[in-house]
Design a protein around this motif. Structure first.
Motif, PDB file in Angstrom:
ATOM      1  N   LEU A  26      49.546 -35.868 -17.955  1.00 33.20           N
ATOM      2  CA  LEU A  26      49.809 -37.298 -18.145  1.00 33.20           C
ATOM      3  C   LEU A  26      48.557 -38.121 -17.878  1.00 33.20           C
ATOM      4  CD1 LEU A  26      53.353 -37.472 -16.525  1.00 33.20           C
ATOM      5  CD2 LEU A  26      52.807 -38.253 -18.836  1.00 33.20           C
ATOM      6  N   ALA A  27      47.786 -37.715 -16.868  1.00 28.20           N
ATOM      7  CA  ALA A  27      46.580 -38.470 -16.529  1.00 28.20           C
ATOM      8  C   ALA A  27      45.546 -38.337 -17.650  1.00 28.20           C
ATOM      9  CB  ALA A  27      46.005 -37.977 -15.212  1.00 28.20           C
ATOM     10  N   HIS A  34      44.331 -44.956 -23.005  1.00 25.18           N
ATOM     11  CA  HIS A  34      43.565 -46.052 -22.415  1.00 25.18           C
ATOM     12  C   HIS A  34      42.254 -46.287 -23.171  1.00 25.18           C
ATOM     13  CE1 HIS A  34      42.748 -48.798 -19.175  1.00 25.18           C
ATOM     14  NE2 HIS A  34      41.604 -48.231 -18.894  1.00 25.18           N
ATOM     15  N   TYR A  42      44.917 -41.133 -30.790  1.00 26.25           N
ATOM     16  CA  TYR A  42      45.792 -42.085 -30.109  1.00 26.25           C
ATOM     17  C   TYR A  42      47.273 -41.829 -30.345  1.00 26.25           C
ATOM     18  CZ  TYR A  42      47.799 -46.498 -28.596  1.00 26.25           C
ATOM     19  OH  TYR A  42      48.569 -47.434 -27.966  1.00 26.25           O
ATOM     20  N   VAL A  46      50.056 -40.718 -27.509  1.00 27.65           N
ATOM     21  CA  VAL A  46      51.247 -41.471 -27.098  1.00 27.65           C
ATOM     22  C   VAL A  46      52.483 -40.571 -27.172  1.00 27.65           C
ATOM     23  CG1 VAL A  46      52.773 -43.404 -27.687  1.00 27.65           C
ATOM     24  CG2 VAL A  46      50.303 -43.727 -27.725  1.00 27.65           C
ATOM     25  N   HIS A  49      52.351 -38.069 -24.359  1.00 30.27           N
ATOM     26  CA  HIS A  49      52.540 -38.750 -23.076  1.00 30.27           C
ATOM     27  C   HIS A  49      54.031 -39.041 -22.878  1.00 30.27           C
ATOM     28  CE1 HIS A  49      50.629 -40.857 -19.668  1.00 30.27           C
ATOM     29  NE2 HIS A  49      51.626 -41.721 -19.749  1.00 30.27           N
ATOM     30  N   PHE A  56      58.721 -35.011 -16.813  1.00 23.39           N
ATOM     31  CA  PHE A  56      58.415 -35.402 -15.431  1.00 23.39           C
ATOM     32  C   PHE A  56      59.651 -36.045 -14.782  1.00 23.39           C
ATOM     33  CE2 PHE A  56      55.571 -38.264 -12.614  1.00 23.39           C
ATOM     34  CZ  PHE A  56      55.499 -37.300 -11.643  1.00 23.39           C
ATOM     35  N   ILE A  57      60.342 -36.903 -15.544  1.00 22.00           N
ATOM     36  CA  ILE A  57      61.523 -37.576 -14.993  1.00 22.00           C
ATOM     37  C   ILE A  57      62.626 -36.546 -14.693  1.00 22.00           C
ATOM     38  CG2 ILE A  57      63.399 -39.192 -15.555  1.00 22.00           C
ATOM     39  CD1 ILE A  57      61.229 -40.861 -17.062  1.00 22.00           C
ATOM     40  N   MET A 129      54.846 -45.505 -11.071  1.00 23.37           N
ATOM     41  CA  MET A 129      54.394 -44.939 -12.349  1.00 23.37           C
ATOM     42  C   MET A 129      55.566 -44.744 -13.297  1.00 23.37           C
ATOM     43  SD  MET A 129      51.273 -44.828 -12.291  1.00 23.37           S
ATOM     44  CE  MET A 129      50.659 -43.869 -13.660  1.00 23.37           C
ATOM     45  N   GLY A 133      55.983 -46.999 -16.406  1.00 24.64           N
ATOM     46  CA  GLY A 133      55.892 -46.192 -17.633  1.00 24.64           C
ATOM     47  C   GLY A 133      57.078 -46.442 -18.544  1.00 24.64           C
ATOM     48  N   ILE A 134      58.286 -46.491 -17.939  1.00 26.83           N
ATOM     49  CA  ILE A 134      59.489 -46.723 -18.748  1.00 26.83           C
ATOM     50  C   ILE A 134      59.465 -48.130 -19.351  1.00 26.83           C
ATOM     51  CG2 ILE A 134      62.003 -46.987 -18.617  1.00 26.83           C
ATOM     52  CD1 ILE A 134      61.975 -44.624 -16.640  1.00 26.83           C
ATOM     53  N   TYR A 136      56.824 -49.804 -20.037  1.00 24.19           N
ATOM     54  CA  TYR A 136      55.787 -49.730 -21.065  1.00 24.19           C
ATOM     55  C   TYR A 136      56.387 -49.166 -22.361  1.00 24.19           C
ATOM     56  CZ  TYR A 136      50.644 -49.633 -21.690  1.00 24.19           C
ATOM     57  OH  TYR A 136      49.345 -49.886 -22.038  1.00 24.19           O
ATOM     58  N   MET A 137      57.186 -48.108 -22.174  1.00 28.58           N
ATOM     59  CA  MET A 137      57.757 -47.408 -23.310  1.00 28.58           C
ATOM     60  C   MET A 137      58.745 -48.292 -24.083  1.00 28.58           C
ATOM     61  SD  MET A 137      59.391 -43.707 -22.906  1.00 28.58           S
ATOM     62  CE  MET A 137      58.243 -42.745 -22.017  1.00 28.58           C
ATOM     63  N   THR A 163      47.990 -48.442 -15.083  1.00 26.11           N
ATOM     64  CA  THR A 163      46.615 -47.925 -15.079  1.00 26.11           C
ATOM     65  C   THR A 163      46.087 -47.802 -13.648  1.00 26.11           C
ATOM     66  OG1 THR A 163      46.310 -49.086 -17.168  1.00 26.11           O
ATOM     67  CG2 THR A 163      44.338 -48.204 -16.137  1.00 26.11           C
TER      68      THR A 163
HETATM   69  C1  HEM Z   1      57.605 -40.925 -16.067  1.00 24.67           C
HETATM   70  C2  HEM Z   1      56.372 -41.232 -15.997  1.00 24.67           C
HETATM   71  C3  HEM Z   1      55.587 -41.981 -17.059  1.00 24.67           C
HETATM   72  C4  HEM Z   1      55.990 -42.700 -18.152  1.00 24.67           C
HETATM   73  C5  HEM Z   1      57.412 -42.978 -18.602  1.00 24.67           C
HETATM   74  C6  HEM Z   1      54.800 -43.189 -18.823  1.00 24.67           C
HETATM   75  C7  HEM Z   1      54.762 -43.948 -19.972  1.00 24.67           C
HETATM   76  C8  HEM Z   1      53.631 -44.491 -20.549  1.00 24.67           C
HETATM   77  C9  HEM Z   1      53.598 -45.303 -21.741  1.00 24.67           C
HETATM   78  C10 HEM Z   1      54.824 -45.662 -22.568  1.00 24.67           C
HETATM   79  C11 HEM Z   1      52.316 -45.657 -21.987  1.00 24.67           C
HETATM   80  C12 HEM Z   1      51.792 -46.545 -23.115  1.00 24.67           C
HETATM   81  C13 HEM Z   1      51.641 -45.854 -24.401  1.00 24.67           C
HETATM   82  C14 HEM Z   1      51.371 -46.855 -25.486  1.00 24.67           C
HETATM   83  O1  HEM Z   1      50.363 -47.554 -25.414  1.00 24.67           O
HETATM   84  O2  HEM Z   1      52.177 -46.924 -26.403  1.00 24.67           O
HETATM   85  C15 HEM Z   1      51.516 -45.092 -20.937  1.00 24.67           C
HETATM   86  C16 HEM Z   1      50.162 -45.252 -20.816  1.00 24.67           C
HETATM   87  C17 HEM Z   1      49.394 -44.663 -19.822  1.00 24.67           C
HETATM   88  N1  HEM Z   1      49.837 -43.760 -18.878  1.00 24.67           N
HETATM   89 FE1  HEM Z   1      51.753 -43.262 -18.516  1.00 24.67          FE
HETATM   90  N2  HEM Z   1      53.698 -42.754 -18.117  1.00 24.67           N
HETATM   91  C18 HEM Z   1      54.149 -41.995 -17.047  1.00 24.67           C
HETATM   92  C19 HEM Z   1      53.387 -41.353 -16.107  1.00 24.67           C
HETATM   93  C20 HEM Z   1      52.008 -41.408 -16.044  1.00 24.67           C
HETATM   94  C21 HEM Z   1      51.187 -40.711 -15.084  1.00 24.67           C
HETATM   95  C22 HEM Z   1      51.721 -39.819 -13.967  1.00 24.67           C
HETATM   96  C23 HEM Z   1      49.888 -41.041 -15.355  1.00 24.67           C
HETATM   97  C24 HEM Z   1      48.605 -40.650 -14.687  1.00 24.67           C
HETATM   98  C25 HEM Z   1      48.427 -39.971 -13.635  1.00 24.67           C
HETATM   99  C26 HEM Z   1      49.885 -41.946 -16.491  1.00 24.67           C
HETATM  100  C27 HEM Z   1      48.769 -42.524 -17.042  1.00 24.67           C
HETATM  101  C28 HEM Z   1      48.755 -43.426 -18.078  1.00 24.67           C
HETATM  102  C29 HEM Z   1      47.588 -44.160 -18.526  1.00 24.67           C
HETATM  103  C30 HEM Z   1      46.202 -44.100 -17.905  1.00 24.67           C
HETATM  104  C31 HEM Z   1      47.990 -44.936 -19.616  1.00 24.67           C
HETATM  105  C32 HEM Z   1      47.115 -45.912 -20.409  1.00 24.67           C
HETATM  106  C33 HEM Z   1      47.408 -47.309 -19.867  1.00 24.67           C
HETATM  107  C34 HEM Z   1      46.685 -48.429 -20.583  1.00 24.67           C
HETATM  108  O3  HEM Z   1      45.621 -48.208 -21.133  1.00 24.67           O
HETATM  109  O4  HEM Z   1      47.215 -49.537 -20.566  1.00 24.67           O
HETATM  110  N3  HEM Z   1      51.194 -42.138 -16.891  1.00 24.67           N
HETATM  111  N4  HEM Z   1      52.346 -44.374 -20.066  1.00 24.67           N
END
Ligand code: HEM
Lengths: 226, 40
Positions: A26-27, A34, A42, A46, A49, A56-57, A129, A133-134, A136-137, A163
């Motif tokens: 995920l990182a 990012h 990209y 997505v 991810h 993970f959930i 996170m 993340g949810i 965001y999704m 982030t």
């Molecule tokens: C259940 C856990 C998580 C969910 C549901 C989730 C969901 C998401 C979503 C939906 C995005 C945006 C994708 C887009 O732009 O369309 C995102 C971006 C990102 N995620 Fe996660 N994520 C989770 C866990 C993590 C973890 C554990 C890490 C890192 C250790 C991580 C790192 C990142 C980073 C760095 C971005 C880019 C953010 C940005 O540039 O704004 N995510 N994540």
């Protein structure tokens, strides 16, 4: 004589390593989204991810269930006792071959610093996170026909929090990997998390279940007569 | 993209924390190696 103890149960090891893989993935992929690195592209990033975050959930659900049903959650209750001694050990004692101030036992496998940090991860960083993340999704970009469902003004706080959390998790992983090497030997902690078995000191730890056979062991303490 | 723009605070803070961590680990491991050699 050191005693070989079964300290990390099968589920615990499965959970630990699956979580490690998922967080690494995920990182890495998150930082592709990012814009810091490019590997899958990209759109794929997505997609992957999202898939990894569902996995993970699901893992988190099982882990919460395991922690609650086994009572292992109690090991993570933070305490201030010995925090100073523990800090002193890592800042000075470790260079003088001083003994570790807290003894690892089955019923107390985490030192006070670990308790504090892991508690923070479980209660704060991981939930933040997952929730961000949810959000965001399920956030809809305004130009895609309005913000459907969620009444969030802007994606910015979500992106910033998600982030920032990712940076924190990476710093944690670096520390975690380094501190792993500070066990009895460079690899003893790693071996313990791989095999479940660790050689603990020969202290008279009443709560150590010494393994006479290689089968499963039960956590026993001095109150257990059987 | 709205909200996804470069955020200097997160970026600088995040990379800062990571660099600090790497620096700390490097210093600590150098000290560990050098003091363990002396003890032998
Ligand atoms: C259940 C856990 C998580 C969910 C549901 C989730 C969901 C998401 C979503 C939906 C995005 C945006 C994708 C887009 O732009 O369309 C995102 C971006 C990102 N995620 Fe996660 N994520 C989770 C866990 C993590 C973890 C554990 C890490 C890192 C250790 C991580 C790192 C990142 C980073 C760095 C971005 C880019 C953010 C940005 O540039 O704004 N995510 N994540």
């Amino acid at each position: 004589m050191p005693k070989t103890v079964y300290i990390y149960k099968a589920f615990e090891r499965f959970w630990h390593w699956t979580q490690a893989l998922l967080i690494f993935f995920l990182a890495a992929i998150g930082f592709e989204i990012h814009g810091s690195i490019s590997f899958f592209g990209y759109e794929n990033a997505v997609k992957y991810h999202n898939t990894a975050s569902y996995a993970f959930i699901i893992l988190i659900f099982f882990a919460v269930f395991w922690h609650l049903t086994t009572g292992e959650w109690k090991q993570y209750i933070p305490t201030l006792t010995n925090i100073k001694a523990e800090l002193n050990f890592y800042l000075t004692g470790i260079f003088k071959n001083a003994p570790h101030p807290t003894k690892k036992t089955i019923l107390s496998k985490l030192n006070p610093l670990q308790k504090l940090v892991y508690f923070g991860l479980k209660i704060l960083v991981i939930p933040v996170m997952v929730v961000s993340g949810i959000l965001y999704m399920f956030y809809r970009y305004p130009h895609q026909g309005g913000i459907v469902g969620l009444k969030i003004e802007s994606l910015e706080p979500i992106a910033v929090i998600h982030t920032a959390g990712a940076f924190l998790l990476i710093a944690f992983i670096l520390m975690h990997l380094y501190l792993m090497t500070t066990g009895t030997t460079l690899t003893s902690n790693l071996k313990a998390m791989l095999t479940g078995y660790e050689e603990l000191g020969d202290e008279k730890n009443s709560d150590i279940a010494v393994l006479k056979d290689s089968g499963q062991s039960e956590v026993k303490n001095s109150n257990d007569k059987n | 993209m709205p909200g996804r723009d470069y955020n200097p605070v997160v970026e600088t803070g995040g990379i800062g924390i990571i660099l600090l961590t790497i620096f700390g680990i490097t210093v600590h491991s150098i000290l560990r190696i050098s003091t363990s050699r002396k003890r032998k």
